[in-house]
Scaffold this active site. Structure first.
Site, PDB file in Angstrom:
ATOM      1  N   SER A  68       0.789  -1.230   0.000  1.00 33.44           N
ATOM      2  CA  SER A  68       0.000   0.000   0.000  1.00 33.44           C
ATOM      3  C   SER A  68       0.821   1.280   0.000  1.00 33.44           C
ATOM      4  O   SER A  68       0.283   2.338  -0.323  1.00 33.44           O
ATOM      5  CB  SER A  68      -0.963   0.010   1.185  1.00 33.44           C
ATOM      6  OG  SER A  68      -1.984  -0.948   0.967  1.00 33.44           O
ATOM      7  N   THR A  69       2.102   1.217   0.328  1.00 30.61           N
ATOM      8  CA  THR A  69       2.905   2.434   0.255  1.00 30.61           C
ATOM      9  C   THR A  69       2.983   2.946  -1.181  1.00 30.61           C
ATOM     10  O   THR A  69       3.170   4.143  -1.403  1.00 30.61           O
ATOM     11  CB  THR A  69       4.335   2.220   0.810  1.00 30.61           C
ATOM     12  OG1 THR A  69       4.976   1.189   0.078  1.00 30.61           O
ATOM     13  CG2 THR A  69       4.303   1.866   2.286  1.00 30.61           C
TER      14      THR A  69
END
Length: 175
Positions: A15-16
């Site tokens: 998700s980064t």
């Protein structure tokens, strides 16, 4: 001889990577932070794959999609952005290449080899699956976003001196 895994390992960013997708889409003007996106109550069919969110949501603003880390909202943003613009942003931020820091084991990371990704690959990359990055590549990319889009090559610091030239910190270098 020791190896610093924080600098030498490549990993799927997960998700980064959404930070990169959102920055590219907002910069391109394809979404606005207050625009609403249907997150399909947490379940979305993409080809033969089903994409799920950990939180079941229907309509969220782009800002909320980011806040709640919605894979479905992110993939819809990526589809609106388009494959070429996301590829361009990834290249502009130096993913998939060595940063030239002088480290023996500096990873290049790995981007998909296919010339054309297609909707599924574009979608999964938008939320951080299907590519490998190093921690320094990711830090430099997020730093560029915080720096109004200006990417700067990261540096490894060996020592810090104060205004009088006195050494206040020295970082031992791996052998």
């Amino acid at each position: 001889h020791s190896r610093n895994l924080a600098l030498s390992a490549a990993f799927e960013p997960g998700s980064t990577m959404k930070t990169i997708t959102f920055a590219a889409a907002i910069e391109a003007g394809v979404v606005h932070p207050e625009e609403s996106i249907d997150c399909e109550n947490g379940k979305y069919k993409l080809g033969r794959h089903t994409i799920r969110d950990s939180h079941k949501s229907n309509w969220l603003t782009v800002r909320e999609v980011f806040k709640h880390s919605s894979n479905i909202g992110t993939l819809k943003i990526a589809l609106a952005l388009g494959e070429q613009r996301l590829k361009d942003k990834i290249q502009e931020l130096h993913f998939g290449e060595k940063l030239g820091l002088g480290l023996n084991s500096e990873p290049r990371g790995r981007l998909p080899k296919k010339e054309t990704w297609g909707q599924t690959r574009l979608s999964t990359i938008s939320f951080g699956h299907g590519l490998m990055v190093s921690s320094l590549q990711l830090v430099a990319a997020v730093g560029a976003i915080a720096n109004d889009g200006h990417w700067q090559k990261p540096r490894i610091i060996q020592r810090v001196t104060n205004a009088f030239g006195e050494q206040v910190l020295e970082i031992p270098q791996p052998e």
